[in-house]
Scaffold this active site. Sequence first.
Site, short mmCIF file in Angstrom:
data_model
loop_
_atom_site.label_atom_id
_atom_site.label_comp_id
_atom_site.label_asym_id
_atom_site.label_seq_id
_atom_site.Cartn_x
_atom_site.Cartn_y
_atom_site.Cartn_z
N TYR A 157 41.37 32.38 69.14
CA TYR A 157 42.75 31.92 69.33
C TYR A 157 42.82 31.11 70.62
O TYR A 157 42.08 31.32 71.55
CB TYR A 157 43.75 33.09 69.39
CG TYR A 157 43.45 34.19 70.39
CD1 TYR A 157 42.54 35.19 70.09
CD2 TYR A 157 44.11 34.25 71.61
CE1 TYR A 157 42.29 36.23 70.98
CE2 TYR A 157 43.87 35.28 72.52
CZ TYR A 157 42.95 36.26 72.20
OH TYR A 157 42.69 37.28 73.08
N MET A 159 45.00 29.75 73.97
CA MET A 159 46.09 30.25 74.82
C MET A 159 46.33 29.34 76.01
O MET A 159 45.49 28.52 76.36
CB MET A 159 45.81 31.67 75.29
CG MET A 159 44.64 31.82 76.23
SD MET A 159 44.57 33.48 76.96
CE MET A 159 45.91 33.40 78.15
O1 76R Z 1 37.35 40.49 87.99
C1 76R Z 1 36.69 39.92 87.11
O2 76R Z 1 35.47 40.05 86.95
C2 76R Z 1 37.46 39.03 86.19
C3 76R Z 1 36.55 38.28 85.25
C4 76R Z 1 37.41 37.54 84.28
C5 76R Z 1 38.05 36.31 84.48
C6 76R Z 1 38.07 35.44 85.72
C7 76R Z 1 37.72 37.96 82.92
C8 76R Z 1 37.25 39.13 82.35
N1 76R Z 1 38.52 37.02 82.33
C9 76R Z 1 38.73 35.99 83.24
C10 76R Z 1 39.47 34.82 83.05
MN1 76R Z 1 39.36 37.13 80.48
N2 76R Z 1 40.16 37.22 78.64
C11 76R Z 1 41.17 36.42 78.16
C12 76R Z 1 41.60 36.95 76.91
O3 76R Z 1 44.42 38.14 74.71
C13 76R Z 1 44.67 37.98 75.94
O4 76R Z 1 45.49 38.71 76.55
C14 76R Z 1 44.03 36.84 76.69
C15 76R Z 1 42.73 36.37 76.08
C16 76R Z 1 40.85 38.08 76.64
C17 76R Z 1 40.96 38.99 75.43
C18 76R Z 1 39.94 38.25 77.72
C19 76R Z 1 39.01 39.27 77.82
N3 76R Z 1 40.37 35.37 80.83
C20 76R Z 1 40.22 34.57 81.91
C21 76R Z 1 41.00 33.37 81.72
C22 76R Z 1 41.07 32.16 82.66
C23 76R Z 1 42.24 32.31 83.57
C24 76R Z 1 42.30 31.25 84.65
O5 76R Z 1 41.27 30.67 85.04
O6 76R Z 1 43.44 30.98 85.10
C25 76R Z 1 41.65 33.52 80.52
C26 76R Z 1 42.59 32.52 79.85
C27 76R Z 1 41.25 34.77 79.97
C28 76R Z 1 41.68 35.28 78.76
N4 76R Z 1 38.36 38.89 80.18
C29 76R Z 1 37.48 39.52 81.04
C30 76R Z 1 38.29 39.56 78.96
C31 76R Z 1 37.35 40.65 79.09
C32 76R Z 1 36.98 41.59 77.93
C33 76R Z 1 36.88 40.64 80.37
C34 76R Z 1 35.89 41.61 81.00
C35 76R Z 1 34.49 41.35 80.56
C36 76R Z 1 33.79 40.32 81.39
O7 76R Z 1 33.97 40.26 82.62
O8 76R Z 1 33.01 39.55 80.78
#
Ligand code: 76R
Length: 266
Positions: A157, A159
Amino acid sequence: MLEPVTPSEGWPVLHLFLTVDHGQVPHLPPGAAKDLADVLGRWQESTQLHVFSTLGHKSDVMLMAIDPDLGKLRALQTEVQGCEAAAALELTWSYLSLTEAGEYVTTGEQYREEMAAKGVTGEDLDTRVEQFVERMATYVDHKLHPQMPEWELACFYPMSHRREGDDNWYSLDFTERKRLMHDHGKSGRAYTGRVLQLVSGSTGLDEWEWGVTLFAHDLADLKDIVYTMRYDEASARYAEFGDFVIGIRRSPTDLVAEVGLDRSGR
Ligand code: 76R
């Protein structure tokens, strides 16, 4: 041979959504389904191509291709659209994005300050910072150059961050955004081993700001993570979502049979 078109940072990611026109299937030349399966199989040998059959009216097939060269993604699209089954295939949606390290990666200096504030000093501090910097280099490399494993299910999806009245992500200061992303990451990490995410940036590349691809083994985990993360402030207040598509990973041969292109088995 065309020159590669390679971004200075990150790998392009192309999602293609194809719908089968069943009325056209009987008119396809013999072997048309096999031709599509062969095209996909060949591409899987030369690039990272994930093949899924999808459910619902939005599409029948989702292809997700990741390659350093934008031109290769273009060539893949051309071959799929020009294959012998093309008359019964419609490209109904697509999404182009670019892998990114993310803005909120903690630097070695920031980590040093955090640790120093916790009272860590001397050699211990140096060792911890060194290890942290190594860990982060690996983390960033995985973000920019993902090799996604072949998990059974996918959820895609798009966003964006909201920009409305008091809920304007882009008017928050960096520290606040970093705090929100940190909380978001914490709740996401509860799904380690169950859900793998690829969040690739698409500001200026496609309609939304990110493409979100989640891989999982269990459909219930996909529903659960998206539900749970809606309560994160970053999503609850600041996220807008597009359409969701669920895919089942298939081999090219199984795919063409499952979506009704290959009638030879019936
Ligand atoms: O503290 C950290 O380590 C944060 C690491 C992290 C970042 C920076 C992280 C971890 N995400 C980041 C950025 Mn994410 N993520 C999404 C979605 O459905 C939703 O509510 C939103 C869709 C999911 C499901 C998800 C999952 N993430 C982002 C960004 C960029 C934001 C920006 O730059 O402004 C988006 C749009 C976004 C959206 N995120 C994780 C996850 C999961 C499962 C993790 C933990 C696993 C991991 O660190 O790989």
